[in-house]
Design an enzyme around this catalytic site. Structure first.
Site, PDB file in Angstrom:
ATOM      1  N   LYS A  40       0.823  -1.085   0.032  1.00 24.67           N
ATOM      2  CA  LYS A  40      -0.106   0.039   0.091  1.00 24.67           C
ATOM      3  C   LYS A  40       0.899   1.167   0.002  1.00 24.67           C
ATOM      4  O   LYS A  40       2.199   1.060   0.172  1.00 24.67           O
ATOM      5  CB  LYS A  40      -0.779  -0.063   1.294  1.00 24.67           C
ATOM      6  CG  LYS A  40      -0.249  -0.016   2.676  1.00 24.67           C
ATOM      7  CD  LYS A  40      -1.040  -0.163   3.665  1.00 24.67           C
ATOM      8  CE  LYS A  40      -0.154  -0.158   4.902  1.00 24.67           C
ATOM      9  NZ  LYS A  40      -1.018  -0.644   6.135  1.00 24.67           N
ATOM     10  N   TYR A 274      15.237  30.440   8.847  1.00 27.63           N
ATOM     11  CA  TYR A 274      14.029  31.025   9.224  1.00 27.63           C
ATOM     12  C   TYR A 274      13.825  30.958  10.814  1.00 27.63           C
ATOM     13  O   TYR A 274      14.246  30.195  11.444  1.00 27.63           O
ATOM     14  CB  TYR A 274      12.970  30.424   8.678  1.00 27.63           C
ATOM     15  CG  TYR A 274      12.516  30.565   7.330  1.00 27.63           C
ATOM     16  CD1 TYR A 274      12.202  31.920   6.688  1.00 27.63           C
ATOM     17  CD2 TYR A 274      12.576  29.377   6.305  1.00 27.63           C
ATOM     18  CE1 TYR A 274      11.983  31.884   5.382  1.00 27.63           C
ATOM     19  CE2 TYR A 274      12.397  29.739   4.869  1.00 27.63           C
ATOM     20  CZ  TYR A 274      12.034  30.887   4.546  1.00 27.63           C
ATOM     21  OH  TYR A 274      12.059  31.056   3.083  1.00 27.63           O
TER      22      TYR A 274
HETATM   23  C1  LIG Z   1      -0.189  -1.791   6.706  1.00 27.38           C
HETATM   24  C2  LIG Z   1      -0.831  -3.079   7.323  1.00 27.38           C
HETATM   25  C3  LIG Z   1      -0.090  -3.981   7.588  1.00 27.38           C
HETATM   26  C4  LIG Z   1       1.636  -3.958   7.225  1.00 27.38           C
HETATM   27  O1  LIG Z   1       1.976  -3.542   8.563  1.00 27.38           O
HETATM   28  P1  LIG Z   1       3.651  -3.394   8.954  1.00 27.38           P
HETATM   29  O2  LIG Z   1       3.681  -3.077  10.301  1.00 27.38           O
HETATM   30  O3  LIG Z   1       4.130  -2.465   7.752  1.00 27.38           O
HETATM   31  O4  LIG Z   1       4.159  -4.706   8.558  1.00 27.38           O
HETATM   32  C5  LIG Z   1      -0.606  -5.265   8.001  1.00 27.38           C
HETATM   33  N1  LIG Z   1      -1.970  -5.297   7.993  1.00 27.38           N
HETATM   34  C6  LIG Z   1      -2.640  -4.418   7.872  1.00 27.38           C
HETATM   35  C7  LIG Z   1      -4.162  -4.723   8.063  1.00 27.38           C
HETATM   36  C8  LIG Z   1      -2.270  -2.965   7.503  1.00 27.38           C
HETATM   37  O5  LIG Z   1      -2.989  -1.934   7.358  1.00 27.38           O
END
Ligand SMILES: *Cc1c(COP(=O)(O)O)cnc(C)c1O
Length: 383
Positions: A40, A274
């Site tokens: 994702k 800044y």
């Molecule tokens: C993002 C996500 C993962 C992966 O998690 P990590 O901590 O990056 O390994 C797994 N399951 C779900 C439901 C997620 O949203």
């Protein structure tokens, strides 16, 4: 792809071999459970178009994305979806793609046409998906997510009880996995881990048989009890540490080298950047570097970030601005700090977890914020 190594302000090198090795390591650790890959958010900012094919070539067959649109992109990357009705059969060995955010009402045909499996997060989603299966005249595959302690997505206890009491509600659904998600997996001793495992196992007894999937990256390191039949690592593939309390066992993946634009000497008592938040305590040499918060180099690194020039640590001084940051390079020999020279901002001396620590955040945020202006180099040996 933006720019070239010659013209870019900074070069982001992504080691695809390391991602593949990390996936292999986790696969070996969880066998005989299957190891999926969570890709994702554009593979945590590293580029799903490069990452997903590399993992597929290594044998990864199951992917998780967050949104339907990410699923459509991934399906097109992994090859065209077979047409309906083949689209919903297991006739070929095309990768399975699960959409974690589930079924948006009215998007059933988009999922079907791209052969995406929704992770059904509520009774309403279950009803909509089974209705689509009835219209199509054949079962549709999906996962069901049960909430065991996140209170975010997934069937709450009441909805799970409703399904268990009326199993007909699942007719037309080919259940391929039952998911839940751990809230505190990076804290090994947190009592919620065991509590969620108990509730998850209980939920499995109330649903038709399907692969059990509970563990994210950190969940894998809680041990085999948490592996079920399918694990869902994300951040560990990309070099983030799955263990809050230990050095990461994973290979690091990302390297960020930025260009020094100018070096100047300032007198004692002169301000930098800044808000004049840094005042020189002596004569200082300041190197200005071509990265800023517009590149995802978080503003919270103001007066807290670090860089490496060769093997020497240099502190970031002053505020992070949109396109520039400044380092105190007074302690380095002049000929080692010249315009055009690179400074390491993430890499062997500065793992992504330590950059995250300095910024007051987590590796996930550093990775997913990596900017669009970096020139990206994907390192892959011929294998
Ligand atoms: C993002 C996500 C993962 C992966 O998690 P990590 O901590 O990056 O390994 C797994 N399951 C779900 C439901 C997620 O949203």
């Amino acid at each position: 792809m933006i720019g070239t190594v010659r013209t870019a302000g900074a070069v982001l090198t992504i080691d695809l071999d390391a991602i593949v090795d990390n996936w292999r390591m986790l696969r070996a650790q969880v066998a005989p459970a299957e190891c999926a890959a969570v890709v994702k958010a554009d593979a945590y900012g590293l580029g799903v178009a490069e990452v997903a094919p590399a993992l597929t070539q290594t044998g990864c067959r199951t992917f998780f994305v967050a949104t339907i649109d990410e699923g459509i992109t991934l399906r097109s990357l992994l090859g065209p979806a077979p047409s309906i009705p083949e689209a919903v059969s297991d006739a070929d060995d095309a990768a399975s793609i699960y959409v974690l955010n589930g079924l948006i009402a009215g998007c059933e045909d988009d999922l079907i046409a791209n052969r995406l499996q929704p992770v059904l997060n509520s009774l309403g989603e279950i009803d909509a998906w089974t209705a689509a299966a009835r219209r199509l005249g054949q079962p549709l595959p999906a996962a069901i997510h049960v909430d065991t302690g996140m209170s975010r997505l997934g069937l709450p206890a009441g909805e799970l009880a409703a399904v268990a009491a009326a199993p007909d509600r699942l007719s037309g659904l080919r259940l391929t996995a039952v998911l839940s998600h751990l809230a505190c997996a990076d804290e090994v001793a947190h009592p919620l881990n065991a509590g969620q495992l108990v509730r998850f196992r209980e939920a499995l007894t109330r649903l038709p048989p399907a692969r059990a999937s509970l563990a994210n990256s950190s969940g894998i390191f809680l041990g085999p009890a948490y592996h079920g039949q399918l694990v869902r690592p994300g951040v560990a593939l990309y070099g983030g540490s799955p263990r809050a309390d230990q050095a990461s066992p994973m290979r690091s993946v990302v390297r960020l080298d930025a260009r020094i634009l100018q070096v100047r000497e300032i007198d004692e008592g002169i301000s930098v950047g800044y808000g004049a938040t840094h005042q020189s305590a002596r004569r200082e040499r300041i190197a200005t570097v071509a990265v800023g918060y517009a590149d995802g180099y978080l503003r919270s690194l103001s007066n807290r970030g670090t860089g490496y020039i060769g093997n020497r640590l240099v502190p970031l001084v002053g505020r992070v601005s949109m396109d520039l940051i400044t380092f105190d390079v007074s302690d380095l020999p002049e000929d080692e700090v010249r315009p055009g020279r690179p400074i390491e901002l993430i890499g062997p001396h500065l793992p992504v977890d330590s950059v995250a620590h300095n910024a007051g955040t987590i590796a996930y945020e550093i990775l997913t914020a990596l900017g669009a202006r970096y020139h990206r180099v994907y390192a892959r040996s011929d294998r």
